[in-house]
Enzyme design. Sequence first.
Site, mmCIF file in Angstrom:
data_model
loop_
_atom_site.group_PDB
_atom_site.id
_atom_site.type_symbol
_atom_site.label_atom_id
_atom_site.label_comp_id
_atom_site.label_asym_id
_atom_site.label_seq_id
_atom_site.Cartn_x
_atom_site.Cartn_y
_atom_site.Cartn_z
ATOM 1 N N ARG A 64 -2.154 -11.877 8.261
ATOM 2 C CA ARG A 64 -2.061 -12.971 9.209
ATOM 3 C C ARG A 64 -0.747 -12.977 10.007
ATOM 4 O O ARG A 64 -0.754 -13.029 11.239
ATOM 5 C CB ARG A 64 -2.167 -14.334 8.487
ATOM 6 C CG ARG A 64 -3.563 -14.765 8.207
ATOM 7 C CD ARG A 64 -3.604 -15.473 6.883
ATOM 8 N NE ARG A 64 -3.370 -14.490 5.834
ATOM 9 C CZ ARG A 64 -4.344 -13.752 5.293
ATOM 10 N NH1 ARG A 64 -5.578 -13.947 5.655
ATOM 11 N NH2 ARG A 64 -4.078 -12.827 4.383
ATOM 12 N N THR A 65 0.362 -12.950 9.299
ATOM 13 C CA THR A 65 1.640 -13.158 9.988
ATOM 14 C C THR A 65 1.910 -12.010 10.967
ATOM 15 O O THR A 65 2.282 -12.242 12.125
ATOM 16 C CB THR A 65 2.778 -13.277 8.956
ATOM 17 O OG1 THR A 65 2.364 -14.157 7.929
ATOM 18 C CG2 THR A 65 4.047 -13.795 9.585
ATOM 19 N N LYS A 94 15.595 6.128 2.088
ATOM 20 C CA LYS A 94 16.737 7.052 1.957
ATOM 21 C C LYS A 94 18.006 6.292 1.607
ATOM 22 O O LYS A 94 19.104 6.829 1.673
ATOM 23 C CB LYS A 94 16.935 7.822 3.270
ATOM 24 C CG LYS A 94 15.716 8.594 3.724
ATOM 25 C CD LYS A 94 15.954 9.168 5.120
ATOM 26 C CE LYS A 94 14.659 9.310 5.881
ATOM 27 N NZ LYS A 94 14.882 9.436 7.322
ATOM 28 N N ARG A 116 9.722 -9.448 7.915
ATOM 29 C CA ARG A 116 9.242 -9.833 6.574
ATOM 30 C C ARG A 116 9.887 -8.886 5.576
ATOM 31 O O ARG A 116 9.893 -7.673 5.765
ATOM 32 C CB ARG A 116 7.726 -9.736 6.466
ATOM 33 C CG ARG A 116 7.279 -9.909 5.007
ATOM 34 C CD ARG A 116 5.819 -10.115 4.851
ATOM 35 N NE ARG A 116 5.419 -11.432 5.313
ATOM 36 C CZ ARG A 116 4.207 -11.943 5.088
ATOM 37 N NH1 ARG A 116 3.313 -11.249 4.422
ATOM 38 N NH2 ARG A 116 3.907 -13.148 5.531
ATOM 39 N N HIS A 144 8.997 -19.272 4.179
ATOM 40 C CA HIS A 144 8.074 -18.761 5.197
ATOM 41 C C HIS A 144 7.972 -19.877 6.251
ATOM 42 O O HIS A 144 6.975 -20.578 6.351
ATOM 43 C CB HIS A 144 6.723 -18.475 4.545
ATOM 44 C CG HIS A 144 5.810 -17.594 5.334
ATOM 45 N ND1 HIS A 144 6.018 -17.290 6.667
ATOM 46 C CD2 HIS A 144 4.670 -16.943 4.980
ATOM 47 C CE1 HIS A 144 5.047 -16.494 7.071
ATOM 48 N NE2 HIS A 144 4.209 -16.274 6.089
HETATM 49 N N1 CP Z 1 -0.116 -16.548 4.957
HETATM 50 C C1 CP Z 1 0.435 -15.322 5.081
HETATM 51 O O1 CP Z 1 1.667 -15.189 5.159
HETATM 52 O O2 CP Z 1 -0.453 -14.294 5.088
HETATM 53 P P1 CP Z 1 -0.062 -12.776 5.252
HETATM 54 O O3 CP Z 1 0.711 -12.362 4.023
HETATM 55 O O4 CP Z 1 -1.376 -12.045 5.384
HETATM 56 O O5 CP Z 1 0.795 -12.635 6.467
#
Ligand code: CP
Length: 316
Positions: A64-65, A94, A116, A144
């Site tokens: 999603r993100t 590395k 991320r 998040h």
């Molecule tokens: N909700 C969410 O962060 O989903 P993903 O890990 O698929 O991005």
Amino acid sequence: MENQALRHILEAQQFSLEFMDEIFEEADGLREEVESRNYLNIFKTARELQGRTMLSVFYEPSTRTRTSFVLAGQKLGMNVCWTENAKEFSSATKGETLEDTIRVLCEYYPDVIVLRHHETGAAERAAKVSSVPIINAGDGKGQHPTQALLDIYTIKQCLGRVDDITVMMVGDLANGRTVRSLAYLLAKYKNVRIIFSSPEELAMKDDILQYLERKNVVVEVVNYFWPNYKDIDVIYETRIQKERGSTISEEEAKRFSLTPEKVEKLKPSTIIMHPLPRNHEISPEIDSNPRAKYFRQAGNGMFIRMALLKWVLGSL
Ligand code: CP
């Protein structure tokens, strides 16, 4: 050296109520443009960010993100460049530090980096050395923040308010970052009550409980599925984070999962949310129940992220 003037998105606490309202209004407008498929209008929006570059760097898996950020950038006319599985496919293998990676990426003149990472605090570390805004797309067990914004947007869209509600967060509250960010945002609204329902070993951490206490939020911490179903306005189910070492028995998992029988006891107005991906927390038979909002919630992510990109890049 961190540039204080950059519009980083690092943690949910940074968003004010006024800011959230502005982002939600912008997301509504962007949704209308995209849904109308009036491409002339979309192109008008797109021109605002045309020529800007978004670099999306994901050290952890995501559906999603990552996708919603990439499409949000593309719909706004941005150039988008991304790396999946940076933990394995970047020079991190590395021994390159995150700080060195960010410094180098900045040399290529991106306008924003969406990050991320598997380590808590990674986005903040990146922001300290970055010459462009960093957007935290999830940092380990930390936060998040963009997910929390789309969660609040979904609650407001479905219930018409965020004040005066009872939210029950269920599942792996110790290792889930979405519930941490959501708790920070809920604390900004009036008369919100939060029920944290989880196996004892996966209970919400003290730092969040103390924060909520300081903000006078009414909190209940229980190690069972809350029995007073009619109390609940929002059920926020979460997955057991096996990749972060969480384990519970199948029997224990069942106690906290949502079944059609449990759903029938809820008020008709209660909404069911989940940041996804799900495992067995919500039975698929519930998907067609009008209370189920988790797919709409995921869809809302793209519009919120479009609005955030505009803000980060000074177009809002
Ligand atoms: N909700 C969410 O962060 O989903 P993903 O890990 O698929 O991005």
